[in-house]
Design a protein around this motif. Structure first.
Motif, PDB file in Angstrom:
ATOM      1  N   PHE A 182       1.509  10.259  -9.987  1.00 44.71           N
ATOM      2  CA  PHE A 182       2.328  10.936  -8.975  1.00 44.71           C
ATOM      3  C   PHE A 182       3.761  10.410  -9.003  1.00 44.71           C
ATOM      4  N   ALA A 183       3.902   9.088  -9.158  1.00 43.77           N
ATOM      5  CA  ALA A 183       5.241   8.497  -9.200  1.00 43.77           C
ATOM      6  C   ALA A 183       5.997   8.954 -10.436  1.00 43.77           C
ATOM      7  N   LEU A 184       5.333   8.968 -11.582  1.00 41.94           N
ATOM      8  CA  LEU A 184       5.983   9.354 -12.843  1.00 41.94           C
ATOM      9  C   LEU A 184       6.386  10.825 -12.852  1.00 41.94           C
ATOM     10  N   THR A 185       5.562  11.680 -12.273  1.00 40.68           N
ATOM     11  CA  THR A 185       5.845  13.117 -12.274  1.00 40.68           C
ATOM     12  C   THR A 185       6.735  13.549 -11.117  1.00 40.68           C
ATOM     13  N   GLY A 186       7.048  12.628 -10.204  1.00 36.92           N
ATOM     14  CA  GLY A 186       7.882  12.976  -9.066  1.00 36.92           C
ATOM     15  C   GLY A 186       7.162  13.778  -8.004  1.00 36.92           C
ATOM     16  N   THR A 187       5.831  13.814  -8.064  1.00 36.14           N
ATOM     17  CA  THR A 187       5.037  14.540  -7.069  1.00 36.14           C
ATOM     18  C   THR A 187       4.998  13.747  -5.773  1.00 36.14           C
ATOM     19  N   GLU A 188       5.201  14.424  -4.660  1.00 29.55           N
ATOM     20  CA  GLU A 188       5.254  13.735  -3.375  1.00 29.55           C
ATOM     21  C   GLU A 188       3.860  13.304  -2.919  1.00 29.55           C
ATOM     22  N   PHE A 189       3.823  12.137  -2.299  1.00 30.73           N
ATOM     23  CA  PHE A 189       2.594  11.608  -1.716  1.00 30.73           C
ATOM     24  C   PHE A 189       2.504  12.126  -0.281  1.00 30.73           C
ATOM     25  N   THR A 190       1.523  12.973  -0.012  1.00 29.98           N
ATOM     26  CA  THR A 190       1.390  13.632   1.290  1.00 29.98           C
ATOM     27  C   THR A 190      -0.006  13.409   1.859  1.00 29.98           C
ATOM     28  N   LEU A 191      -0.261  13.999   3.029  1.00 35.05           N
ATOM     29  CA  LEU A 191      -1.596  13.934   3.617  1.00 35.05           C
ATOM     30  C   LEU A 191      -2.630  14.594   2.705  1.00 35.05           C
ATOM     31  N   GLN A 192      -2.214  15.626   1.986  1.00 34.35           N
ATOM     32  CA  GLN A 192      -3.099  16.257   1.008  1.00 34.35           C
ATOM     33  C   GLN A 192      -3.536  15.264  -0.057  1.00 34.35           C
ATOM     34  N   THR A 193      -2.607  14.424  -0.481  1.00 33.26           N
ATOM     35  CA  THR A 193      -2.915  13.427  -1.506  1.00 33.26           C
ATOM     36  C   THR A 193      -3.938  12.417  -0.992  1.00 33.26           C
ATOM     37  N   VAL A 194      -3.783  12.001   0.262  1.00 36.98           N
ATOM     38  CA  VAL A 194      -4.744  11.071   0.858  1.00 36.98           C
ATOM     39  C   VAL A 194      -6.136  11.688   0.861  1.00 36.98           C
ATOM     40  N   ALA A 195      -6.217  12.972   1.266  1.00 36.66           N
ATOM     41  CA  ALA A 195      -7.506  13.665   1.279  1.00 36.66           C
ATOM     42  C   ALA A 195      -8.110  13.726  -0.124  1.00 36.66           C
ATOM     43  N   ALA A 196      -7.269  14.008  -1.120  1.00 41.86           N
ATOM     44  CA  ALA A 196      -7.755  14.087  -2.504  1.00 41.86           C
ATOM     45  C   ALA A 196      -8.234  12.731  -2.998  1.00 41.86           C
ATOM     46  N   ILE A 197      -7.512  11.665  -2.675  1.00 42.98           N
ATOM     47  CA  ILE A 197      -7.904  10.321  -3.120  1.00 42.98           C
ATOM     48  C   ILE A 197      -9.229   9.909  -2.480  1.00 42.98           C
ATOM     49  N   LEU A 198      -9.419  10.236  -1.205  1.00 45.01           N
ATOM     50  CA  LEU A 198     -10.698   9.927  -0.555  1.00 45.01           C
ATOM     51  C   LEU A 198     -11.838  10.696  -1.217  1.00 45.01           C
ATOM     52  N   ALA A 199     -11.567  11.945  -1.617  1.00 42.11           N
ATOM     53  CA  ALA A 199     -12.578  12.735  -2.333  1.00 42.11           C
ATOM     54  C   ALA A 199     -12.880  12.116  -3.694  1.00 42.11           C
ATOM     55  N   VAL A 200     -11.838  11.642  -4.376  1.00 43.78           N
ATOM     56  CA  VAL A 200     -12.018  10.990  -5.683  1.00 43.78           C
ATOM     57  C   VAL A 200     -12.833   9.709  -5.536  1.00 43.78           C
ATOM     58  N   ILE A 201     -12.566   8.951  -4.478  1.00 48.96           N
ATOM     59  CA  ILE A 201     -13.313   7.714  -4.233  1.00 48.96           C
ATOM     60  C   ILE A 201     -14.811   8.026  -4.109  1.00 48.96           C
ATOM     61  N   GLY A 202     -15.136   9.069  -3.345  1.00 44.70           N
ATOM     62  CA  GLY A 202     -16.533   9.452  -3.189  1.00 44.70           C
ATOM     63  C   GLY A 202     -17.147   9.925  -4.487  1.00 44.70           C
ATOM     64  N   TYR A 203     -16.394  10.707  -5.254  1.00 44.10           N
ATOM     65  CA  TYR A 203     -16.910  11.229  -6.526  1.00 44.10           C
ATOM     66  C   TYR A 203     -17.111  10.101  -7.535  1.00 44.10           C
ATOM     67  N   SER A 204     -16.146   9.209  -7.625  1.00 46.90           N
ATOM     68  CA  SER A 204     -16.211   8.126  -8.603  1.00 46.90           C
ATOM     69  C   SER A 204     -17.356   7.164  -8.298  1.00 46.90           C
ATOM     70  N   VAL A 205     -17.527   6.819  -7.027  1.00 45.64           N
ATOM     71  CA  VAL A 205     -18.590   5.869  -6.687  1.00 45.64           C
ATOM     72  C   VAL A 205     -19.960   6.504  -6.906  1.00 45.64           C
ATOM     73  N   ASN A 206     -20.049   7.819  -6.814  1.00 46.46           N
ATOM     74  CA  ASN A 206     -21.316   8.493  -7.096  1.00 46.46           C
ATOM     75  C   ASN A 206     -21.725   8.289  -8.557  1.00 46.46           C
ATOM     76  N   ASP A 207     -20.762   8.437  -9.472  1.00 45.86           N
ATOM     77  CA  ASP A 207     -21.026   8.173 -10.891  1.00 45.86           C
ATOM     78  C   ASP A 207     -21.465   6.725 -11.110  1.00 45.86           C
ATOM     79  N   THR A 208     -20.778   5.810 -10.447  1.00 48.13           N
ATOM     80  CA  THR A 208     -21.091   4.393 -10.594  1.00 48.13           C
ATOM     81  C   THR A 208     -22.484   4.072 -10.077  1.00 48.13           C
ATOM     82  N   VAL A 209     -22.836   4.656  -8.926  1.00 46.61           N
ATOM     83  CA  VAL A 209     -24.154   4.404  -8.333  1.00 46.61           C
ATOM     84  C   VAL A 209     -25.269   4.901  -9.247  1.00 46.61           C
ATOM     85  N   ILE A 210     -25.054   6.032  -9.904  1.00 43.76           N
ATOM     86  CA  ILE A 210     -26.074   6.568 -10.817  1.00 43.76           C
ATOM     87  C   ILE A 210     -26.331   5.600 -11.967  1.00 43.76           C
ATOM     88  N   VAL A 211     -25.265   5.034 -12.526  1.00 46.47           N
ATOM     89  CA  VAL A 211     -25.427   4.040 -13.600  1.00 46.47           C
ATOM     90  C   VAL A 211     -26.125   2.794 -13.061  1.00 46.47           C
TER      91      VAL A 211
END
Length: 309
Positions: A182-211
């Motif tokens: 986001f910093a490199l591309t100049g994309t703004e960090f917004t409330l939408q970004t926070v929501a997306a990161i929380l979704a990514v956290i849930g998705y990523s930990v799901n993969d980890t839990v399966i392993v």
């Protein structure tokens, strides 16, 4: 069942952990540097004005944004609301405590003047002060921190404490790289970004839990084998599932990123990056950290026995 890669594959993932660790350290350090020096915060987090406007006639988003930028409004962002045919937009412009009211009035005057023939209607005006924006920014990062702590406790209770650090480091790795892009591309960090990161956290930990779940299963079935061997077998067995689920989700995210419009672009940019690095980190970050924790525990046990003796 469709298999992209056979579940009987025997890829030596543990042998690639050192190279992957070096790559990840470089990526995370670079991402942290760019996040600290170049990350742009949206109006939600830095303060400014939001104006919801509707036009009776057709107005193109790019033309609206271009005209307002030419009029001298800095830090402007514009996005459509609802269907494109509704001709309704949400405008955000940066400001501080001293000129917020002036900027808001200037924006509405400019819209009324330049788009009088298109039937402009100012539907709502909101002002976010810099202090309120700073508080929202802190709350956003706190939400991510609490999510990481909750996941660490969950992993420790469901599996073993040695698995928790790997999951947390992997999630920190994912979030750092998203912020770096986001910093490199100049994309703004917004409330939408926070929501997306929380979704990514849930998705990523799901993969980890399966392993992790497969590793625990192997530890019960094949007593005497090393944890590195259990991890290698577990990753190979879950690899077809990982590729299929991550691939289909990634396809949807890329499609929405390209064709979903500006209103949801930042959300799906974060999701797209998160799925790629999250899948990678579940294999090449969480697992090596777990191995390190086990070695630390084994080295600590003889030391404790020596002290008791």
């Amino acid at each position: 069942m469709l298999e992209v890669i056979s579940s009987n594959s025997n890829i030596n993932f543990t042998g690639k952990f050192k190279l992957a660790s070096i790559l990840s350290i470089v990526l995370v350090l670079g991402s942290l540097f760019f996040s600290y020096s170049k990350l742009k915060f949206g109006v939600d987090f830095r303060g400014g004005a939001e104006v919801q406007v509707k036009f009776a006639d057709n107005v193109k988003l790019d033309d609206l944004r271009g005209n307002l930028v030419k009029s001298g409004f800095k830090g402007l962002s514009a996005q459509t609301i609802g269907e494109q045919a509704d001709n309704e937009f949400l405008l955000k412009v940066a400001g501080d405590d001293e000129n917020l009211n002036t900027i808001t009035q200037s924006l509405t005057d400019t819209l009324n003047k330049n788009y009088a023939s298109q039937g402009v209607e100012i539907r709502k005006v909101d002002i976010v002060g810099p202090k309120a924006g700073a508080q929202l920014r802190i709350s956003g990062f706190q939400a991510m921190l609490w999510a990481l702590i909750a996941i660490m406790i969950y992993i420790a209770l469901r599996f073993d404490f040695k698995y928790s650090p790997g999951a947390i480091v992997a999630l920190f790795h994912d979030v750092s790289i998203i912020l770096g892009v986001f910093a490199l591309t100049g994309t703004e960090f917004t409330l939408q970004t926070v929501a997306a990161i929380l979704a990514v956290i849930g998705y990523s930990v799901n993969d980890t839990v399966i392993v992790y779940d497969r590793v625990r299963e192997h530890e019960g079935q094949f007593v005497g084998r090393s944890l590195a061997e259990h991890i290698n077998n577990a990753v190979n067995e879950t690899l077809p599932r990982t590729i299929l689920t991550s691939g289909t989700t990634l396809f949807v995210c890329i499609t929405m990123l390209m064709f979903g419009g500006l209103a949801i672009r930042d959300f799906f940019l974060a999701m797209t990056i998160g799925i790629v690095v999250g899948t990678y980190s579940s294999i090449f970050i969480a697992s090596p950290i777990t191995l390190m924790c086990e070695k630390f525990q084994k080295n600590k046990e003889p030391a404790n026995e020596t002290v008791k003796a």
